[in-house]
Motif scaffolding. Structure first.
Motif, PDB file in Angstrom:
ATOM      1  N   LEU A 125      20.138 -11.205 -50.925  1.00  0.00           N
ATOM      2  CA  LEU A 125      20.402  -9.787 -50.964  1.00  0.00           C
ATOM      3  C   LEU A 125      20.963  -9.564 -51.719  1.00  0.00           C
ATOM      4  N   PRO A 126      20.159  -7.874 -52.577  1.00  0.00           N
ATOM      5  CA  PRO A 126      20.487  -7.415 -53.336  1.00  0.00           C
ATOM      6  C   PRO A 126      22.392  -6.770 -53.523  1.00  0.00           C
ATOM      7  N   GLU A 127      22.978  -7.231 -54.216  1.00  0.00           N
ATOM      8  CA  GLU A 127      24.332  -7.627 -54.272  1.00  0.00           C
ATOM      9  C   GLU A 127      25.033  -6.120 -53.228  1.00  0.00           C
ATOM     10  N   SER A 128      24.647  -5.000 -53.601  1.00  0.00           N
ATOM     11  CA  SER A 128      25.254  -3.625 -52.092  1.00  0.00           C
ATOM     12  C   SER A 128      25.079  -3.870 -51.212  1.00  0.00           C
ATOM     13  N   GLN A 129      23.738  -4.569 -50.765  1.00  0.00           N
ATOM     14  CA  GLN A 129      23.593  -4.546 -49.717  1.00  0.00           C
ATOM     15  C   GLN A 129      24.023  -6.116 -48.072  1.00  0.00           C
ATOM     16  N   ARG A 130      24.253  -7.430 -49.225  1.00  0.00           N
ATOM     17  CA  ARG A 130      25.485  -8.036 -49.164  1.00  0.00           C
ATOM     18  C   ARG A 130      26.265  -7.696 -49.197  1.00  0.00           C
ATOM     19  N   THR A 131      27.653  -7.030 -49.427  1.00  0.00           N
ATOM     20  CA  THR A 131      28.222  -6.924 -49.973  1.00  0.00           C
ATOM     21  C   THR A 131      28.819  -5.509 -48.498  1.00  0.00           C
ATOM     22  N   VAL A 132      27.728  -4.702 -48.146  1.00  0.00           N
ATOM     23  CA  VAL A 132      28.144  -3.889 -47.083  1.00  0.00           C
ATOM     24  C   VAL A 132      27.933  -4.709 -45.612  1.00  0.00           C
ATOM     25  N   PHE A 133      26.946  -6.265 -45.325  1.00  0.00           N
ATOM     26  CA  PHE A 133      27.079  -6.864 -44.914  1.00  0.00           C
ATOM     27  C   PHE A 133      28.136  -7.422 -44.173  1.00  0.00           C
ATOM     28  N   ILE A 134      28.071  -8.512 -45.037  1.00  0.00           N
ATOM     29  CA  ILE A 134      29.857  -8.891 -45.182  1.00  0.00           C
ATOM     30  C   ILE A 134      31.049  -8.264 -44.928  1.00  0.00           C
ATOM     31  N   LEU A 135      31.372  -6.938 -45.121  1.00  0.00           N
ATOM     32  CA  LEU A 135      32.579  -6.404 -45.139  1.00  0.00           C
ATOM     33  C   LEU A 135      32.627  -5.764 -43.602  1.00  0.00           C
ATOM     34  N   ARG A 136      31.752  -5.341 -42.673  1.00  0.00           N
ATOM     35  CA  ARG A 136      31.092  -5.028 -41.933  1.00  0.00           C
ATOM     36  C   ARG A 136      31.092  -6.067 -40.250  1.00  0.00           C
ATOM     37  N   ASP A 137      29.863  -7.107 -40.862  1.00  0.00           N
ATOM     38  CA  ASP A 137      29.771  -8.488 -39.863  1.00  0.00           C
ATOM     39  C   ASP A 137      30.196  -9.245 -39.924  1.00  0.00           C
ATOM     40  N   VAL A 138      31.482  -9.579 -41.026  1.00  0.00           N
ATOM     41  CA  VAL A 138      31.838 -10.990 -40.737  1.00  0.00           C
ATOM     42  C   VAL A 138      33.558 -10.372 -41.263  1.00  0.00           C
ATOM     43  N   LEU A 139      33.779  -9.284 -42.227  1.00  0.00           N
ATOM     44  CA  LEU A 139      35.447  -9.471 -42.301  1.00  0.00           C
ATOM     45  C   LEU A 139      35.592  -7.636 -41.049  1.00  0.00           C
ATOM     46  N   GLU A 140      34.758  -6.979 -40.747  1.00  0.00           N
ATOM     47  CA  GLU A 140      34.509  -6.716 -39.587  1.00  0.00           C
ATOM     48  C   GLU A 140      36.102  -5.191 -39.937  1.00  0.00           C
ATOM     49  N   TYR A 141      35.196  -4.375 -41.584  1.00  0.00           N
ATOM     50  CA  TYR A 141      36.448  -3.683 -41.590  1.00  0.00           C
ATOM     51  C   TYR A 141      35.877  -1.752 -41.275  1.00  0.00           C
ATOM     52  N   ASP A 142      35.609  -0.900 -40.697  1.00  0.00           N
ATOM     53  CA  ASP A 142      35.141  -0.138 -40.369  1.00  0.00           C
ATOM     54  C   ASP A 142      34.553   1.023 -41.324  1.00  0.00           C
ATOM     55  N   MET A 143      33.303   1.776 -40.764  1.00  0.00           N
ATOM     56  CA  MET A 143      32.814   2.624 -42.231  1.00  0.00           C
ATOM     57  C   MET A 143      33.651   3.060 -42.875  1.00  0.00           C
ATOM     58  N   LYS A 144      34.299   4.084 -42.401  1.00  0.00           N
ATOM     59  CA  LYS A 144      35.401   4.980 -43.162  1.00  0.00           C
ATOM     60  C   LYS A 144      35.826   3.754 -44.651  1.00  0.00           C
ATOM     61  N   ASP A 145      36.532   2.446 -43.820  1.00  0.00           N
ATOM     62  CA  ASP A 145      36.909   1.626 -45.052  1.00  0.00           C
ATOM     63  C   ASP A 145      35.957   0.650 -46.405  1.00  0.00           C
ATOM     64  N   ILE A 146      34.596   0.616 -45.849  1.00  0.00           N
ATOM     65  CA  ILE A 146      33.518   0.289 -46.603  1.00  0.00           C
ATOM     66  C   ILE A 146      33.018   1.368 -47.551  1.00  0.00           C
ATOM     67  N   ALA A 147      33.067   2.756 -46.726  1.00  0.00           N
ATOM     68  CA  ALA A 147      32.686   3.953 -47.498  1.00  0.00           C
ATOM     69  C   ALA A 147      33.882   4.000 -48.752  1.00  0.00           C
ATOM     70  N   GLU A 148      34.838   3.812 -49.035  1.00  0.00           N
ATOM     71  CA  GLU A 148      36.014   3.807 -49.670  1.00  0.00           C
ATOM     72  C   GLU A 148      35.819   2.647 -51.140  1.00  0.00           C
ATOM     73  N   ILE A 149      35.768   1.576 -50.354  1.00  0.00           N
ATOM     74  CA  ILE A 149      36.069  -0.106 -50.807  1.00  0.00           C
ATOM     75  C   ILE A 149      34.025   0.638 -51.935  1.00  0.00           C
ATOM     76  N   LEU A 150      33.054   1.221 -51.547  1.00  0.00           N
ATOM     77  CA  LEU A 150      32.098   0.974 -52.154  1.00  0.00           C
ATOM     78  C   LEU A 150      31.752   2.254 -53.055  1.00  0.00           C
ATOM     79  N   GLY A 151      32.322   3.136 -52.531  1.00  0.00           N
ATOM     80  CA  GLY A 151      32.834   4.297 -53.420  1.00  0.00           C
ATOM     81  C   GLY A 151      30.941   5.170 -52.810  1.00  0.00           C
ATOM     82  N   MET A 152      30.615   5.353 -51.350  1.00  0.00           N
ATOM     83  CA  MET A 152      29.718   5.884 -51.278  1.00  0.00           C
ATOM     84  C   MET A 152      30.215   6.206 -49.650  1.00  0.00           C
ATOM     85  N   GLY A 153      29.502   7.595 -49.461  1.00  0.00           N
ATOM     86  CA  GLY A 153      29.926   8.019 -47.737  1.00  0.00           C
ATOM     87  C   GLY A 153      29.212   7.235 -46.716  1.00  0.00           C
ATOM     88  N   GLU A 154      30.395   7.900 -45.346  1.00  0.00           N
ATOM     89  CA  GLU A 154      29.360   6.969 -44.578  1.00  0.00           C
ATOM     90  C   GLU A 154      27.966   6.633 -44.176  1.00  0.00           C
TER      91      GLU A 154
END
Lengths: 176, 172
Positions: A125-154
């Motif tokens: 997968l492209p890196e942004s998709q892979r990262t969001v998948f890992i952050l949520r489905d593997v590491l179980e971050y919530d959407m707000k934290d993922i948005a902050e890490i990636l610098g994008m909106g929820e």
């Protein structure tokens, strides 16, 4: 002009930052490993990230959300590494099958095959998709934290996540 | 969990609309070893992968690593074997990688496949290398087994000799 080395007084480490470091080290490693594809390299990058964080805090910089900050820095360093000239990404193999273990190779392949296929789809997968998948489905971050890490909106995070999961689903359906 | 509920949860999951609690429910349903309705069996690998990756299991490698240098639409069987004094290690990997490697606004670096520094471009070559590595390991493994038997026999003899010496010393 010579520069004195910066002494980082670990004994006086900001407790919130120290706690974030301890708590997120493994998650940092999982995220970075999924970007660079190598355990040892991931560990190096995580260590660098922590040192950068310690230095920032010791210089009096305000790190408001330490864990998200660490994840963001680690991700950026991992991406810098991947984009650097001559980088070759290692795909670490899963546990080897010892020939004298008595385990039938075909059985092992059968058991691990599907999971490995999912792993390879994720890696492709492209890196942004892979990262969001890992952050949520593997590491179980919530959407707000993922948005902050990636610098994008929820809302964007959700869209990206949905697109990623659907890609994996499509692969699983087509390769049933 | 009822089928209809599971179906609905999966729909929400793929739309990115589930919360963490619902996702944990899904993972619990697909947890390894549990019986899963055939309709949903195809999704088990996805949730198993997430669990394993979270445990760090999916990233662990024993000894061999394959260098990935160029991204192609290629299926490769790669074998890398390394011998130690203790054991032979056999690794196998199947890779199917998308050749485009592009994302919106982000260029993925080019990736090549190599085995021990040799670029592998076609399936036939990769399979040949796999075949020869497997034969080599078989030969070496057989030699190790024979040597191991010899060592055991020698240790046995040494043990008997030591017992003899012990008895003689006690008599004196």
């Amino acid at each position: 002009m010579s520069q004195k080395p910066t002494l980082i007084r670990l004994g006086n480490m900001n407790p919130e930052f120290a706690s974030a470091v301890e708590g997120s080290r493994r998650r940092l490693h999982v995220l970075v490993r999924n970007i660079v594809g190598d355990d040892a390299l991931a560990e190096d990058i995580v260590q660098d990230t922590i040192l950068i964080g310690l230095q920032a805090v010791s210089e009096g910089n305000n790190v408001s959300c330490p864990e998200a900050w660490l994840m963001r820095v680690a991700r950026n360093r991992a991406l810098d590494t991947v984009r650097s000239a001559g980088f070759s990404r290692s795909v670490a193999l899963e546990a080897a099958w010892r020939q004298d273990s008595g385990v039938n190779l075909e059985t092992m392949v059968g058991m691990k095959d599907r999971v490995r296929q999912v792993k390879e789809v994720v890696y492709s997968l492209p890196e942004s998709q892979r990262t969001v998948f890992i952050l949520r489905d593997v590491l179980e971050y919530d959407m707000k934290d993922i948005a902050e890490i990636l610098g994008m909106g929820e809302a964007n995070v959700r869209q990206l996540l949905s697109r990623t999961r659907k890609k994996i689903r499509e692969y699983l359906i087509n390769n049933e | 969990m009822r089928k209809s509920r599971l179906r609905r949860l999966l729909e929400l999951y793929f739309d990115g609309e589930t919360d963490l609690r619902q996702e944990r429910l899904l993972r619990g349903y697909f947890a390894e070893g549990k019986e899963v309705d055939p309709e949903f069996e195809k999704y088990r690998a996805l949730f198993t992968y997430c669990d394993l990756e979270a445990d760090g299991a999916c990233g662990d490698a024993d000894e061999a690593e394959m260098q990935v240098k160029r991204c192609r639409h290629t299926v490769i069987w790669a074998v890398s074997a390394s011998m130690t004094a203790a054991a032979a290690v056999l690794c196998g990997l199947v890779l199917l990688v998308d050749g485009t490697g592009k994302a919106a606004g982000v260029m993925e670096p080019g990736i090549e496949y190599t085995i021990d520094g040799v670029a592998v471009n076609d399936d036939a070559l990769a399979l040949d290398m796999l075949d020869s590595e497997l034969s080599r390991i078989g030969t070496v493994s057989e030699a190790m087994r024979r040597n191991s038997d010899r060592v055991s026999a020698m240790l046995c003899k040494a043990g008997n000799a030591l017992d003899d010496m012990d008895r003689k010393l006690k008599i004196k």
